[in-house]
Motif scaffolding. Structure first.
Motif, PDB file in Angstrom:
ATOM      1  N   LEU A 153       0.956  -1.486   0.031  1.00 33.38           N
ATOM      2  CA  LEU A 153       0.084  -0.176   0.172  1.00 33.38           C
ATOM      3  C   LEU A 153       0.509   1.100  -0.264  1.00 33.38           C
ATOM      4  N   PRO A 154       0.705   2.422  -0.673  1.00 30.18           N
ATOM      5  CA  PRO A 154       1.200   3.594  -0.232  1.00 30.18           C
ATOM      6  C   PRO A 154       1.357   4.074   1.198  1.00 30.18           C
ATOM      7  N   ASP A 155       2.806   4.691   1.518  1.00 29.22           N
ATOM      8  CA  ASP A 155       2.942   5.454   2.043  1.00 29.22           C
ATOM      9  C   ASP A 155       2.057   5.871   3.499  1.00 29.22           C
ATOM     10  N   GLY A 156       2.428   5.078   4.536  1.00 28.86           N
ATOM     11  CA  GLY A 156       1.371   5.807   5.667  1.00 28.86           C
ATOM     12  C   GLY A 156       0.120   5.283   5.824  1.00 28.86           C
ATOM     13  N   LEU A 157      -0.487   4.389   4.643  1.00 27.09           N
ATOM     14  CA  LEU A 157      -1.656   3.558   4.556  1.00 27.09           C
ATOM     15  C   LEU A 157      -1.085   2.423   5.619  1.00 27.09           C
ATOM     16  N   SER A 158      -2.347   1.803   6.901  1.00 30.15           N
ATOM     17  CA  SER A 158      -2.245   1.087   7.259  1.00 30.15           C
ATOM     18  C   SER A 158      -3.470   0.177   7.408  1.00 30.15           C
ATOM     19  N   LEU A 159      -3.399  -1.082   7.626  1.00 30.20           N
ATOM     20  CA  LEU A 159      -4.960  -1.964   7.504  1.00 30.20           C
ATOM     21  C   LEU A 159      -4.797  -2.724   8.754  1.00 30.20           C
ATOM     22  N   ILE A 160      -5.428  -1.612   9.777  1.00 29.19           N
ATOM     23  CA  ILE A 160      -5.880  -2.250  11.012  1.00 29.19           C
ATOM     24  C   ILE A 160      -7.080  -3.900  11.217  1.00 29.19           C
ATOM     25  N   GLU A 161      -6.766  -4.487  11.812  1.00 32.99           N
ATOM     26  CA  GLU A 161      -7.493  -5.605  12.131  1.00 32.99           C
ATOM     27  C   GLU A 161      -7.662  -5.563  14.153  1.00 32.99           C
ATOM     28  N   ASP A 162      -8.847  -5.373  14.552  1.00 33.23           N
ATOM     29  CA  ASP A 162      -8.768  -4.658  15.652  1.00 33.23           C
ATOM     30  C   ASP A 162     -10.765  -5.757  15.870  1.00 33.23           C
ATOM     31  N   PRO A 163     -10.391  -7.025  16.297  1.00 35.98           N
ATOM     32  CA  PRO A 163     -11.335  -7.676  16.740  1.00 35.98           C
ATOM     33  C   PRO A 163     -12.139  -7.462  18.587  1.00 35.98           C
ATOM     34  N   LYS A 164     -11.932  -6.221  19.361  1.00 37.28           N
ATOM     35  CA  LYS A 164     -12.678  -6.514  20.858  1.00 37.28           C
ATOM     36  C   LYS A 164     -12.983  -4.838  20.233  1.00 37.28           C
ATOM     37  N   ARG A 165     -13.362  -4.303  19.562  1.00 41.58           N
ATOM     38  CA  ARG A 165     -14.324  -3.123  18.919  1.00 41.58           C
ATOM     39  C   ARG A 165     -16.275  -3.256  19.586  1.00 41.58           C
ATOM     40  N   ALA A 166     -16.168  -2.169  19.985  1.00 37.93           N
ATOM     41  CA  ALA A 166     -17.583  -2.405  20.816  1.00 37.93           C
ATOM     42  C   ALA A 166     -18.811  -2.464  19.834  1.00 37.93           C
ATOM     43  N   ARG A 167     -19.490  -2.342  20.324  1.00 38.70           N
ATOM     44  CA  ARG A 167     -20.524  -2.676  19.204  1.00 38.70           C
ATOM     45  C   ARG A 167     -21.029  -3.571  17.766  1.00 38.70           C
TER      46      ARG A 167
END
Length: 448
Positions: free
Chosen positions: A275-289
């Protein structure tokens, strides 16, 4: 007295041991779903389903088998276990299967903090019907709408419990409440269709039914008098409604199962920029609702936030235990499974870094090109990343939307496409996949 899900899981494990299994895990699911459809202001269809499903996986050495039933009687569970063991004895050996070690298991779970289930009572069927009728009426009220194809109010709730012979035992409940509408504008061969809808865990978070219906109608009307665009190479903006499909292709390519089979276009890109610099793909299975949240995975491992792509660089694969062993890595706590299937890797909630410009600003900057709002069909090579899909949306000239378009094809290569994406700032943060509208500066467009 009805048995609890935990009791049913323990009965399955005991039956598996008695039948000769060396190790086993058991999954129990109890669910309810209600769907109310209306048409022309009247009830068209009402569906309700309830049930309990039992799934048992048994292991003998490096052989495994899965069996599922919907009969909770002890004698049926005993027969189920015997059949599973018989199947496992005939199954081919797999050197990578096996339960988690005890020290890998999730502990100290904060299931309540994830808010996966609305504690209020199940909505009455009349309430679901009212929402559907409001959405239908709002869609029909839009000038240019000729009919409303469907309007639906729905609700579902489920409980799942997982137990294994390694000592893991835990479960949780989740719920979902939704409103959907599909409107048709125009007549005869000139008809166009579009939709809107919303699904939330909590009733109080749900969008207004009239808003959903109005949006569906307006979207359908906006697509009237569509033309085919010119063939050539143009910038393309993927609207936020469908941009997550692009990230879905990245997630599929980063799945350890695909990598282990050598069929991923990202298979040689670990540690490289995708991906271009500065872009991230974050996985977060602990987000409420959020519907994609999980307190633990289907093998009893803890789920955790991780960067699949960090500042443009691919950092790792999505792994369950078996796939991790095959690749010589550690599980990322991403095992998913159905009642009748063994675990396999799957992604949970993901978020792509948002940009600092609106979709309108991206459209203005693109000059002449295509805004894609819907896609049909696909010819996508998982090995090479070659991408081709049917598309519809709006033609853009001089940075302004000029007219609707359909019956065109957009094509490119996913690696090149993802390396050039420019994100907007319009992602809906309550979704499981938080992905804004995405501009790709150049794609091949086949139209006239």
């Amino acid at each position: 007295m009805a048995q609890t899900l935990e009791q049913l899981a323990e009965i399955m494990l005991d039956a598996a041991k008695a039948a000769g299994a060396e190790t086993a895990d058991a999954m129990v699911m109890r669910g309810t779903s209600v769907s109310i459809d209306v048409r022309e202001g009247k009830l068209e269809q009402a569906e309700r389903s309830e049930g309990v499903d039992l799934g048992l996986r048994v292991l003998i050495g490096q052989r495994q088998a899965n069996v599922s039933i919907s009969d909770t009687r002890a004698e049926s569970i005993a027969v189920m276990a015997e059949r599973a063991v018989a199947m496992a004895k005939e199954a081919p050996e797999d050197p990578y299967v096996g339960l988690a070690d005890r020290d890998q298991l999730a502990r100290g779970l904060d299931i309540a903090g994830l808010e996966l289930c609305d504690p209020t009572d199940e909505p009455a069927a009349a309430s679901l019907q009212e929402d559907a009728m409001i959405a239908e009426a709002a869609a029909k009220a839009v000038n240019g709408v000729s009919q409303v194809q469907s309007a639906t109010g729905g609700y579902s709730s489920s409980e799942v419990f997982l137990a294994a012979s390694n000592g893991f035992a835990a479960g949780y409940a989740r719920s979902s409440r939704g409103i959907y509408a599909t409107a048709i504008a125009g007549e005869g061969d000139a008809m166009e269709r579009d939709y809107d809808g919303d699904s939330r865990i909590f009733q109080n978070d749900l969008r207004d039914a009239a808003e959903i219906g109005t949006s569906a109608g307006q979207r359908a009307v906006e697509r009237l008098n569509a033309r085919k665009p010119e063939t050539g190479s143009y910038p393309v903006v993927f609207d936020e409604r469908i941009s997550s499909s692009l990230i879905g292709h990245v997630l599929a390519a980063a799945n350890g199962g695909m990598v282990a089979r050598g069929s991923s276009w990202l298979r040689d890109k670990l540690g490289q920029q995708v991906l271009p610099d500065g872009l991230s793909l974050i996985e977060d299975p602990k987000r409420a609702r959020v519907s994609g949240s999980r307190p633990f995975d289907a093998e009893g491992l803890p789920t955790a936030r991780r960067a699949i792509i960090d500042n443009g660089v691919l950092t790792g694969w999505t792994l369950d235990l078996a796939t991790a062993r095959k690749l010589g890595m550690a599980s990322t706590g991403n095992a998913a499974r159905g009642i009748s299937s063994p675990p396999s890797p799957s992604s949970w909630n993901v978020s792509l870094t948002q940009g600092d410009r609106s979709r309108a600003e991206l459209i203005k900057d693109m000059g002449t090109g295509l805004l894609v709002t819907s896609m049909i069909g696909s010819t996508i090579s998982p090995t090479t990343g070659d991408y081709s899909r049917g598309a519809a949306g709006f033609w853009v000239e001089n940075g302004e939307i000029a007219y609707p378009v359909n019956e065109c094809t957009i094509a490119g290569n996913l690696h090149d496409m993802m390396m050039s994406i420019v994100p907007a700032n319009d992602a809906r943060t309550y979704l499981s996949r938080v992905v804004p509208s995405l501009l790709i500066p150049g794609m091949t467009l086949a139209g006239n």
